[in-house]
Motif scaffolding. Structure first.
Motif, PDB file in Angstrom:
ATOM      1  N   ASN A 674      16.696  26.962  27.135  1.00  0.00           N
ATOM      2  CA  ASN A 674      17.289  25.862  28.150  1.00  0.00           C
ATOM      3  C   ASN A 674      18.595  25.664  27.830  1.00  0.00           C
ATOM      4  OD1 ASN A 674      17.311  23.913  26.293  1.00  0.00           O
ATOM      5  ND2 ASN A 674      15.466  22.953  26.515  1.00  0.00           N
ATOM      6  N   GLY A 675      19.231  26.306  26.782  1.00  0.00           N
ATOM      7  CA  GLY A 675      20.768  26.226  26.529  1.00  0.00           C
ATOM      8  C   GLY A 675      21.108  25.086  25.613  1.00  0.00           C
ATOM      9  N   LYS A 676      20.661  23.649  25.807  1.00  0.00           N
ATOM     10  CA  LYS A 676      21.455  22.750  24.879  1.00  0.00           C
ATOM     11  C   LYS A 676      20.875  22.466  23.535  1.00  0.00           C
ATOM     12  CE  LYS A 676      22.319  19.421  28.266  1.00  0.00           C
ATOM     13  NZ  LYS A 676      21.140  18.967  29.621  1.00  0.00           N
ATOM     14  N   THR A 677      19.405  22.496  23.575  1.00  0.00           N
ATOM     15  CA  THR A 677      19.065  22.252  22.127  1.00  0.00           C
ATOM     16  C   THR A 677      18.798  23.815  21.174  1.00  0.00           C
ATOM     17  OG1 THR A 677      16.997  22.229  23.132  1.00  0.00           O
ATOM     18  CG2 THR A 677      17.832  20.103  23.111  1.00  0.00           C
ATOM     19  N   TYR A 678      18.516  23.511  19.981  1.00  0.00           N
ATOM     20  CA  TYR A 678      18.267  24.337  19.151  1.00  0.00           C
ATOM     21  C   TYR A 678      16.859  23.983  18.445  1.00  0.00           C
ATOM     22  CZ  TYR A 678      23.024  26.461  19.182  1.00  0.00           C
ATOM     23  OH  TYR A 678      23.961  27.020  19.481  1.00  0.00           O
ATOM     24  N   THR A 679      16.253  25.013  18.156  1.00  0.00           N
ATOM     25  CA  THR A 679      14.988  24.821  17.202  1.00  0.00           C
ATOM     26  C   THR A 679      15.062  25.460  15.874  1.00  0.00           C
ATOM     27  OG1 THR A 679      13.720  25.419  19.039  1.00  0.00           O
ATOM     28  CG2 THR A 679      12.666  25.329  17.076  1.00  0.00           C
ATOM     29  N   THR A 680      14.784  24.596  14.849  1.00  0.00           N
ATOM     30  CA  THR A 680      15.015  24.866  13.576  1.00  0.00           C
ATOM     31  C   THR A 680      13.911  25.941  13.160  1.00  0.00           C
ATOM     32  OG1 THR A 680      13.310  23.250  12.492  1.00  0.00           O
ATOM     33  CG2 THR A 680      15.796  22.741  12.605  1.00  0.00           C
ATOM     34  N   VAL A 681      14.139  27.155  12.539  1.00  0.00           N
ATOM     35  CA  VAL A 681      13.189  28.069  12.222  1.00  0.00           C
ATOM     36  C   VAL A 681      12.187  27.543  11.503  1.00  0.00           C
ATOM     37  CG1 VAL A 681      14.842  30.082  12.773  1.00  0.00           C
ATOM     38  CG2 VAL A 681      14.582  29.473  10.245  1.00  0.00           C
ATOM     39  N   LYS A 682      10.886  28.046  11.426  1.00  0.00           N
ATOM     40  CA  LYS A 682       9.912  27.648  10.833  1.00  0.00           C
ATOM     41  C   LYS A 682       9.241  26.325  10.872  1.00  0.00           C
ATOM     42  CE  LYS A 682       9.067  31.548   7.750  1.00  0.00           C
ATOM     43  NZ  LYS A 682       8.891  32.067   6.493  1.00  0.00           N
ATOM     44  N   ASP A 683      10.203  25.276  10.657  1.00  0.00           N
ATOM     45  CA  ASP A 683       9.737  24.117  11.000  1.00  0.00           C
ATOM     46  C   ASP A 683       9.610  23.550  12.503  1.00  0.00           C
ATOM     47  OD1 ASP A 683       9.573  23.470   8.112  1.00  0.00           O
ATOM     48  OD2 ASP A 683      11.742  23.316   8.178  1.00  0.00           O
ATOM     49  N   ASN A 684      10.192  24.465  13.107  1.00  0.00           N
ATOM     50  CA  ASN A 684      10.214  24.381  14.849  1.00  0.00           C
ATOM     51  C   ASN A 684      10.591  22.941  15.120  1.00  0.00           C
ATOM     52  OD1 ASN A 684       9.395  25.309  17.139  1.00  0.00           O
ATOM     53  ND2 ASN A 684       7.310  24.465  17.017  1.00  0.00           N
ATOM     54  N   GLN A 685      11.535  22.373  14.650  1.00  0.00           N
ATOM     55  CA  GLN A 685      12.206  20.882  15.028  1.00  0.00           C
ATOM     56  C   GLN A 685      13.384  21.094  16.149  1.00  0.00           C
ATOM     57  OE1 GLN A 685      10.664  17.892  14.054  1.00  0.00           O
ATOM     58  NE2 GLN A 685       9.170  19.252  13.698  1.00  0.00           N
ATOM     59  N   THR A 686      13.214  20.343  17.294  1.00  0.00           N
ATOM     60  CA  THR A 686      14.048  20.469  18.164  1.00  0.00           C
ATOM     61  C   THR A 686      15.325  19.742  17.625  1.00  0.00           C
ATOM     62  OG1 THR A 686      12.833  20.559  19.971  1.00  0.00           O
ATOM     63  CG2 THR A 686      14.861  19.917  20.764  1.00  0.00           C
TER      64      THR A 686
ATOM     65  N   ARG B  43       8.779  29.761  41.585  1.00  0.00           N
ATOM     66  CA  ARG B  43       8.490  28.355  41.248  1.00  0.00           C
ATOM     67  C   ARG B  43       8.529  28.016  39.881  1.00  0.00           C
ATOM     68  NH1 ARG B  43       3.994  28.079  44.299  1.00  0.00           N
ATOM     69  NH2 ARG B  43       2.622  28.044  42.378  1.00  0.00           N
ATOM     70  N   GLU B  44       7.898  28.980  39.056  1.00  0.00           N
ATOM     71  CA  GLU B  44       7.779  28.761  37.549  1.00  0.00           C
ATOM     72  C   GLU B  44       9.259  29.116  36.855  1.00  0.00           C
ATOM     73  OE1 GLU B  44       2.965  30.238  36.640  1.00  0.00           O
ATOM     74  OE2 GLU B  44       4.724  31.638  36.093  1.00  0.00           O
ATOM     75  N   ALA B  45       9.967  29.930  37.504  1.00  0.00           N
ATOM     76  CA  ALA B  45      11.345  30.229  36.964  1.00  0.00           C
ATOM     77  C   ALA B  45      12.193  28.932  37.236  1.00  0.00           C
ATOM     78  CB  ALA B  45      12.129  31.325  37.734  1.00  0.00           C
ATOM     79  N   GLU B  46      11.926  28.210  38.455  1.00  0.00           N
ATOM     80  CA  GLU B  46      12.801  27.100  38.877  1.00  0.00           C
ATOM     81  C   GLU B  46      12.343  26.154  37.694  1.00  0.00           C
ATOM     82  OE1 GLU B  46      13.886  24.520  42.594  1.00  0.00           O
ATOM     83  OE2 GLU B  46      11.684  25.265  42.421  1.00  0.00           O
ATOM     84  N   ILE B  47      11.188  25.658  37.398  1.00  0.00           N
ATOM     85  CA  ILE B  47      10.702  24.701  36.692  1.00  0.00           C
ATOM     86  C   ILE B  47      11.378  25.026  35.206  1.00  0.00           C
ATOM     87  CG2 ILE B  47       8.735  23.898  35.158  1.00  0.00           C
ATOM     88  CD1 ILE B  47       7.136  24.253  37.820  1.00  0.00           C
ATOM     89  N   LYS B  48      11.104  26.125  34.676  1.00  0.00           N
ATOM     90  CA  LYS B  48      11.744  26.739  33.388  1.00  0.00           C
ATOM     91  C   LYS B  48      13.395  26.606  33.202  1.00  0.00           C
ATOM     92  CE  LYS B  48      10.299  30.323  30.158  1.00  0.00           C
ATOM     93  NZ  LYS B  48       9.827  31.672  30.044  1.00  0.00           N
ATOM     94  N   GLY B  49      13.845  27.030  34.382  1.00  0.00           N
ATOM     95  CA  GLY B  49      15.340  26.824  34.508  1.00  0.00           C
ATOM     96  C   GLY B  49      15.870  25.558  34.880  1.00  0.00           C
ATOM     97  N   ARG B  50      15.096  24.663  35.231  1.00  0.00           N
ATOM     98  CA  ARG B  50      15.723  23.290  35.563  1.00  0.00           C
ATOM     99  C   ARG B  50      15.982  22.742  34.333  1.00  0.00           C
ATOM    100  NH1 ARG B  50      13.450  18.334  35.606  1.00  0.00           N
ATOM    101  NH2 ARG B  50      11.457  18.987  34.730  1.00  0.00           N
ATOM    102  N   PRO B  51      17.305  22.027  34.035  1.00  0.00           N
ATOM    103  CA  PRO B  51      17.830  21.506  32.890  1.00  0.00           C
ATOM    104  C   PRO B  51      16.971  20.301  32.595  1.00  0.00           C
ATOM    105  CG  PRO B  51      19.566  21.318  34.589  1.00  0.00           C
ATOM    106  CD  PRO B  51      18.277  22.166  35.100  1.00  0.00           C
ATOM    107  N   LYS B  52      16.483  20.122  31.341  1.00  0.00           N
ATOM    108  CA  LYS B  52      15.600  18.789  31.363  1.00  0.00           C
ATOM    109  C   LYS B  52      16.495  17.699  30.976  1.00  0.00           C
ATOM    110  CE  LYS B  52      12.031  21.439  28.872  1.00  0.00           C
ATOM    111  NZ  LYS B  52      11.664  22.060  27.589  1.00  0.00           N
ATOM    112  N   SER B  53      15.988  16.612  31.431  1.00  0.00           N
ATOM    113  CA  SER B  53      16.727  15.370  31.417  1.00  0.00           C
ATOM    114  C   SER B  53      16.945  14.833  29.728  1.00  0.00           C
ATOM    115  CB  SER B  53      15.976  14.325  32.252  1.00  0.00           C
ATOM    116  OG  SER B  53      14.912  13.710  31.386  1.00  0.00           O
ATOM    117  N   LYS B  54      17.729  14.049  29.845  1.00  0.00           N
ATOM    118  CA  LYS B  54      17.766  13.623  28.084  1.00  0.00           C
ATOM    119  C   LYS B  54      16.472  12.856  27.771  1.00  0.00           C
ATOM    120  CE  LYS B  54      22.640  13.142  27.383  1.00  0.00           C
ATOM    121  NZ  LYS B  54      23.847  12.279  27.540  1.00  0.00           N
TER     122      LYS B  54
END
Lengths: 765, 326
Positions: A674-686, B43-54
Motif C-alpha cells: 500500500n506504499g506508506k507503511t513498512y513491515t519488519t521482517v520475521k516479526d511482521n510488525q507494521t 473490485r478487489e484491485a480497487e479495495i487493495k489499491g485504496r489507501p487505508k485511512s490512518k
C-alpha cells in the motif's frame, strides 16, 4: 561485486586467525595490574607499600580499625594516603562529614564489615553512604598494604565522575591519583589509585578478563536498589566469586526498603540500616483521575506558587520534550502571576540526562530573592526526569509534584522491540519521590492521581532492568565471563525464558555463538567491544567491505546521544540545516556526512559556532570523536584493518550500506504494497518511518537502528538497502523457507530467483 | 552468491506458481463468467489499491502487535531453544535457581507485557474511563434484561391466552359431545316414545339442561334469537322487533313470522341463572376437566380418544389428560 565479496570472506578467517587465540595478556589494559611490578606483588603499582611503617596509618591493622583509631588518623597533620600535609579545605570539609548520618554508625559498620564477608547496607539518600562508606572501608581494608583497590560501582556515568571528584576533595588528593573513576570510554585512574568509582558496566567488563576480580579487595555495589542490568549480573557473579575468594569483601548498598530481598539473596548476609535525615512529608492525592497529567502538573505547580509558603518545587515529568515544554509554560504563567497578582519570582530549571552538565549545575543555584525587600519570597522550580528520584540530591525542595509516570526501557522478545515507553511508576518510586520533599524541612507531596489508583494501579517495585532488556549483549558478556550454564545462572530476578532464547538465537545469527552455544572467534572479538553485538559485528566485518574507517565513525555516532538539535523555536531552520547533510539513501549516511563535515577545516576552525549554526550538538559530536578513538584502539589491538573505499569510487556509499547489513540484517523492514507503511521482517510488525528520516518513501528494503514505540510503531535512523544484499550477506537469516507465507517471503523468493538466473547466465558463458 | 542451486530455485518457483494460481483457479468459482471475473478482480484491485485511512492503519498495526505479544515464541526447533535444552531447560519452567517456596517464587515464565499509552491521561484515568464504560454497559444490560423479562412475560401471557382459547374451543367441543351423547341416550333410552324423541332440546327449559353444557344451549338459543331478530328486522323493515302493533291481527303476526315461543325463550334467556354463572366463572381448564370427567363417568367416553368405550374400565385409553394422549 559478489565474487569480490566472497573472496574477502574467504580471506577474512585467515586474517583473524592471528587474534583468535588467547590474546597476549600483556596487551590487555584490563589485565594491566597482573603485570605491573609483579615481583613484589603490589598489583596496583606501588613499588613499596606507602607510608604504613611510619605514617598516620602505622598503627592501623587491616580489619582491626575502630572509629576512634580512624578518626585519629583522619585528624592528623599529614594525609595518611599521600604523606603530604593536609589542606585547610580538608579540615573544613571534615567538619561537615562528621555531621552526616552514617558517621554516627561508623563503629557499628566497621564491626559488621570486619565480621562478615558480605554486608547489606541500607542508607537513604542524603545519609552520605556513597561518599563516606568507601572511605570508612579504606581506613580498615587498607588496600594499599596488599596492593589492591577498593571499587565502588555507580549505575550512572555522571554519578561515578561527580562522586569521585567529591571524594578526591574530601581526601585531599588529586582526582585520578589515589581516588579515580572509570567509565566507558574514559579511564581516570593511575597506578596510585586505591579507591575507584566506576560504572557497574565497567566492573562487569573488567570481570570479563579477570573472572576473579583479583585486583580488588573490597567491592561496593552502590545504588543496588536501582537494579540495573549490570548490577544484577554483577551480584550473581560476585555471589560466586566470594566463595572462591574468601579475602574479597562485598558491600551491597541500597537506598530503599526492599533490603530483605538482598539479604535473602546473599544467604542472609547481615544488614545495617542508617536512617537518612528526613522530615515528615504530607501526601495529597487528587479526588479524581487527571485527564491530562502534564497540564495538571503545571496547574499544581502554579497553585503551589500562589498559595504555599516558601520552599522550592520539584516536578517529575518523563522526557526532554515534555520537560522543556512544561518549563516554558510555567515561566509564562508565572510572569503573568507576577504582573497581575504580585506573586513572588520563580525560576524554572529543566533537568534531564542529556542536558549539558553546565546547565545541570544550574539547579543548585539558590532561589531568587524577593523582587523588593519584604516582598513575597522567590522560589525555584525544577522540572526533572526520574534522575532526581534517587541519584541527585537537591536541597531546599519542600514541594514535590508527582504525576506518577516515568520513561522506562521496555523489551519484549515477542516483537523484539527495545524502546523507551512512558509508563506508570511503582509504589516504591512514588515513595522515593515523596521523600525528596522532606530533605530540609517538613514538606508536601502532591500526587496527581487518586489514593485508590495509587493502591490499585501502581506495582510494588519497578521491574529490574534485566526483565526489560534485550539480553544479547549480556549473554555475550556472560559467555565471556565463563558462565556457561545460562539457564541456571543464579540471578536475583531471572528473565523470561523467551528473552534468553531470543538472545541466544540472535547471537547465533550474528555468528557470535555456534550451534552448541559456544563462543566463536567472532563472538570473542565482539565481546571486546563495549557495544551491542550487532554494532560490534558490523564493525568487525567492515574491513570486508573496504569501509572500516567509515563504519568506525558511524558506530561511534550511533553510540552517542542525538547529534541533531531541533529546538521547538526553530524547527524549520533546523530541518533546513539538516537537509544540507542529507543523503538520499538514508540517515546513517547523513550522520556520516555530518561527521565528515564536522572534521573538515571549516568546522574545526570554530566548532562551537559551526555546530550552533548547523543545529548540531557539539557535545554529542565531541563525544562521538572520543568514542571513535577508543574503538579505534580496540580495532588496532584486534588487528582489524582500517581502510576506506576511495570517495570517488561509485561503490563508496554502497559498501557502507552493505556493511550496515552485515550487522543489522535482523533489523530490516520491507515496504508494504500500500506504499506508506513498512513491515519488519520475521516479526511482521507494521511500522512507519520516523518523521525525522531523510529517506523518501521509495525504498523497498531498509535497515533501521531503532524501533521506537510511542502511540505508533516507528523505525528511526533508517537507510535503504537492496534485497539481494540480504540474501548475500546474511543467508542464514534470510533462508527463504523459514519465512512465513506473505509479502516478505514472496519478495525474497523473487530476488533469489533473479540472482539464480543471473548466475546461471554467467555460468553459461 | 546464494547457496541454492538454480534448479532448486526453479523448482521452488514452479511450486509457488502452482500454488498461487490454484487459489484463483475458476474451479473454485465455477459459475463465474468472464465479465463477472473481470468485475470482481477490478473490485478487489480497487479495495487493495485504496489507501487505508490512518485509523485503519493504526488499528492494523495495533492488531498485529497485540497478536504477536500474546503468542509465545518458545519454539523447540529454534537454535536458541536447543542451546537452552542442552543445559537442561524444560519448556514451561523458569530460569535461574529454584526458590524457597515459603518466600514465594516470583520468577518470570513470560515476558513482561507492553502497555502502550497514547494520551496524557493520568494514572487511573484509563481505569476510571473503563469503570465508567463498564457501568454504562452494566446499566444498559440491566435495561435489556428488564426488556427481556417483559418480553418473556408478554410471550407467556400470549401463550396462556392462546392455550385458553384452545381449551375454550375444546370445552365447547366437549359440551357438544355431551349434548349429542345425551340426545343419543335419550333417543335409545326411550326408543318407543316418539314424542319425546321428536322433542327439540330447545323446547326444554334452559335450567333443565346439565349446567356443564347449559352454556352451549344458551349460546345457541341466543344466537338463534339474534338470528331471528335480524331476520324479523329484515322482514319487518322499519319495524322494531319488539314493537307490537296493537292493531295488528294475530294472523298477520303469524304471517310475519313472529311466534309466541320466542317470547318464552327470551324470558328464559334473560333470567338469572346462578348455577350457570358459577360454572362460567371457573377457569376454562377446570371447566374442560369437569366436562371430560363427566363424559368418562357417564358415557365411558374419552374426549381425547374421541371414542366411547364399551365399559367402565375404558381399556386402551392412556389416561385422563390431553398430555397422556400425546
Amino acid at each position: 561485486m559478489a565474487g569480490k565479496h566472497s573472496e574477502t570472506l574467504n580471506g577474512a578467517p585467515a586474517k583473524r586467525q592471528k587474534t583468535s587465540g588467547e590474546m597476549n595478556p600483556q596487551d590487555n589494559p584490563y589485565l594491566a595490574h597482573w603485570h605491573d611490578n609483579q615481583p613484589n606483588g603490589y598489583a596496583n603499582g606501588h613499588a613499596t607499600p606507602p607510608n604504613y611503617s611510619d605514617g598516620p596509618l602505622a598503627k592501623l591493622q587491616r580489619h582491626k580499625t575502630t572509629a576512634a583509631i580512624a578518626k585519629a588518623a583522619e585528624d592528623g597533620k599529614i594525609n595518611p594516603f599521600t604523606g603530604r600535609p593536609l589542606s585547610e579545605r580538608y579540615i573544613s570539609i571534615m567538619r561537615g562529614r562528621r555531621d552526616l548520618p552514617v558517621h554516627a554508625q561508623r563503629d557499628e559498620f566497621l564491626q559488621l564489615y570486619q565480621k562478615s564477608q558480605i554486608l547489606v547496607f541500607v542508607g537513604e539518600t542524603g545519609s552520605g553512604k556513597t561518599t563516606q562508606i568507601p572511605q570508612f572501608v579504606l581506613y580498615d581494608d587498607l588496600p594499599q598494604q596488599v596492593g589492591k583497590i577498593v571499587a565502588c560501582t555507580q549505575p550512572r556515568r555522571v554519578a561515578a565522575m561527580s562522586v569521585a571528584e567529591r571524594v578526591a576533595q574530601e581526601m585531599d588528593v588529586k582526582l585520578g591519583e589515589e581516588v579515580g573513576y572509570s567509565i566507558r570510554f574514559e579511564d581516570m585512574t593511575s597506578q596510585k589509585t586505591i579507591l575507584k568509582y566506576m560504572t557497574d558496566g565497567m566492573l562487569l567488563r573488567e570481570a570479563m578478563n579477570d573472572h576473579e576480580l583479583n585486583r580488588y579487595s573490597t567491592i561496593i555495589l552502590d545504588e543496588a536498589h536501582e537494579r540495573t542490568l549490570a548490577t544484577d549480573v554483577l551480584m550473581a557473579l560476585l555471589k560466586e566469586v566470594v566463595q572462591r575468594r574468601p579475602d574479597l569483601k562485598l558491600i551491597i548498598m541500597s537506598a530503599t526498603l526492599d533490603a530483605q530481598k538482598f539479604q535473602r539473596y546473599f544467604n542472609d548476609a547481615p544488614l545495617l540500616a542508617v536512617p537518612g535525615r528526613t522530615h515528615p512529608v504530607e501526601i495529597f492525592y487528587t479526588p479524581e483521575p487527571e485527564r491530562d497529567y502534564v497540564e495538571a502538573a503545571i496547574r499544581t505547580v502554579l497553585q503551589i506558587h500562589a498559595t504555599e509558603a516558601e520552599g522550592d518545587i520539584l516536578l517529575f515529568l518523563t522526557g526532554e520534550e515534555e520537560i522543556e515544554d512544561a518549563c516554558r509554560k510555567i515561566s509564562l504563567e508565572t510572569d503573568e502571576m507576577i504582573r497581575e497578582a504580585d506573586a513572588g519570582p520563580m525560576k524554572v530549571y529543566p533537568l534531564y540526562g542529556t542536558l549539558p552538565p553546565a546547565q545541570q549545575q544550574k539547579i543548585f543555584e539558590p532561589a531568587p530573592a524577593p523582587r523588593r525587600p519584604g516582598g513575597r519570597p522567590g522560589r525555584k522550580c525544577i522540572v526533572a526526569t526520574n534522575i532526581a528520584e534517587t541519584s541527585l540530591t537537591i536541597d531546599g525542595i519542600v514541594y514535590v509534584v508527582d504525576p506518577g509516570f516515568s520513561k522506562q526501557k521496555v523489551y519484549n522478545p515477542r516483537i523484539r522491540v527495545e524502546s523507551l515507553l512512558v509508563s506508570p511508576i511503582s509504589k516504591a518510586s512514588a515513595q522515593q519521590r515523596a521523600g525528596r520533599a522532606g530533605r530540609t524541612r517538613p514538606g508536601k507531596c502532591f500526587r496527581l492521581y487518586t489514593e485508590g489508583a495509587f493502591k490499585k494501579e501502581l506495582i510494588e517495585q519497578t521491574y529490574p532492568e534485566i526483565l526489560r532488556s534485550n539480553l544479547s549483549s549480556t549473554v555475550l558478556e556472560l559467555k565471556k565471563l565463563g558462565v556457561d550454564d545460562l539457564v541456571h545462572f543464579d540471578l536475583m530476578d531471572p528473565p523470561a525464558p523467551e528473552t534468553l532464547m531470543r538472545a541466544l538465537e540472535e547471537l547465533n545469527y550474528l555468528a557470535c555463538l555456534d550451534d552448541d552455544g559456544n563462543l566463536t572467534t567472532m563472538g570473542r572479538m565482539a565481546s571486546e567491544f563495549p557495544l551491542d553485538p550487532a554494532l560490534a559485528v558490523m564493525l568487525i566485518s567492515s574491513p570486508e567491505f573496504y569501509c572500516s574507517n567509515e563504519i568506525l565513525s558511524l558506530t561511534a555516532l550511533l553510540s552517542v546521544p542525538q547529534v541533531f538539535v531541533r529546538p521547538a523555536s526553530a524547527r524549520k531552520r533546523a530541518d533546513e540545516m539538516k537537509n544540507l547533510f542529507a543523503h538520499p539513501d538514508g540517515d546513517h549516511l547523513t550522520l556520516l556526512n555530518v561527521y565528515h563535515a564536522f572534521k573538515g577545516p571549516e568546522a574545526q576552525a570554530n566548532t562551537r559556532q559551526w555546530c550552533h549554526d548547523h543545529f548540531l550538538s557539539l557535545r554529542a559530536l565531541q563525544s562521538a570523536d572520543n568514542v571513535r578513538m577508543q574503538l579505534k584502539r580496540i580495532m588496532e589491538r584486534e588487528e582489524l584493518e582500517l581502510m576506506s573505499t576511495p570517495f570517488e569510487d561509485k561503490k563508496y556509499y554502497e559498501n557502507i550500506r552493505r556493511a550496515l547489513v552485515s550487522g543489522f540484517f535482523m533489523q530490516v523492514a520491507k515496504k508494504e504494497a500500500n506504499g506508506k507503511t513498512y513491515t519488519t521482517v520475521k516479526d511482521n510488525q507494521t511500522v512507519l518511518l520516523h518523521p525525522s528520516t531523510v529517506l523518501g518513501q521509495e525504498s523497498e528494503w531498509v535497515v533501521y537502528n531503532e524501533f521506537v514505540l510511542t502511540s505508533k510503531n516507528y523505525i528511526r535512523t533508517v537507510t535503504a538497502v537492496r534485497g539481494e544484499w540480504l540474501l548475500d550477506i546474511a543467508p542464514g537469516y534470510y533462508d527463504v523457507d523459514s519465512f512465513p507465507k506473505g509479502e516478505v517471503r514472496t519478495a525474497l523468493q523473487r530476488i533469489a530467483e533473479k540472482v539464480a538466473r543471473r548466475q546461471k547466465m554467467k555460468g553459461g558463458r | 552468491m546464494t547457496s541454492k542451486p538454480p534448479a532448486a530455485a526453479a523448482a521452488d518457483e514452479d511450486d509457488d506458481y502452482m500454488n498461487m494460481t490454484f487459489e484463483e483457479t475458476p474451479a473454485s468459482r465455477p459459475k463465474e463468467t468472464l465479465t463477472q471475473r473481470k468485475k470482481r478482480l477490478a473490485r478487489e484491485a480497487e479495495i487493495k489499491g485504496r489507501p487505508k485511512s490512518k485509523a485503519e492503519l493504526a488499528e492494523e498495526e495495533r492488531k498485529k502487535r497485540e497478536e504477536a505479544l500474546n503468542s509465545t515464541t518458545i519454539d523447540t526447533s529454534s537454535k536458541g531453544f536447543k542451546m537452552m535444552a542442552a543445559l537442561g531447560y524444560k519448556p514451561g519452567s523458569a530460569l535461574g535457581v529454584s526458590r524457597d517456596p515459603k518466600n514465594g517464587d516470583d520468577r518470570l515464565l513470560e515476558p513482561i507485557g507492553l502497555e502502550m499509552r497514547d494520551t496524557r491521561s493520568g494514572i487511573g484515568a484509563d481505569a476510571e474511563k473503563k469503570r465508567k464504560f463498564r457501568e454504562e454497559v452494566e446499566a444498559q444490560q440491566e435495561v435489556d434484561k428488564k426488556r427481556k423479562v417483559d418480553a418473556g412475560e408478554f410471550r407467556e401471557r400470549q401463550q396462556k391466552e392462546r392455550e385458553e382459547k384452545r381449551m375454550e374451543g375444546q370445552a365447547w367441543g366437549a359440551m357438544k359431545v355431551c349434548e349429542r351423547l345425551e340426545e343419543e341416550e335419550d333417543a335409545s333410552g326411550s326408543a318407543g316414545d316418539l314424542t319425546d324423541a321428536a322433542r327439540r332440546p330447545t323446547s326444554r327449559p334452559l335450567k333443565g339442561v346439565n349446567v356443564l353444557w347449559r352454556a352451549l344451549v344458551k349460546q345457541r338459543a341466543i344466537n338463534e334469537r339474534d338470528r331471528r331478530i335480524r331476520y324479523d328486522l329484515h322482514q319487518s323493515l322499519s319495524r322494531r322487533p319488539d314493537y307490537t302493533d296493537p292493531d295488528e291481527e294475530d294472523e298477520d303476526k303469524i304471517a310475519l313470522g313472529r311466534k309466541t315461543e320466542t317470547e318464552e325463550v327470551d324470558v328464559d334467556l334473560d333470567e338469572e341463572d346462578e348455577e350457570l354463572d358459577e360454572f362460567e366463572a371457573l377457569e376454562v381448564s377446570e371447566k374442560l376437566t369437569r366436562l371430560v370427567h363427566y363424559l368418562r363417568e357417564r358415557w365411558n367416553y374419552c374426549f381425547w380418544c374421541k371414542f366411547k368405550y364399551p365399559d367402565k374400565e375404558m381399556e386402551g385409553c392412556p389416561g385422563l389428560t390431553e398430555e397422556d394422549h400425546d
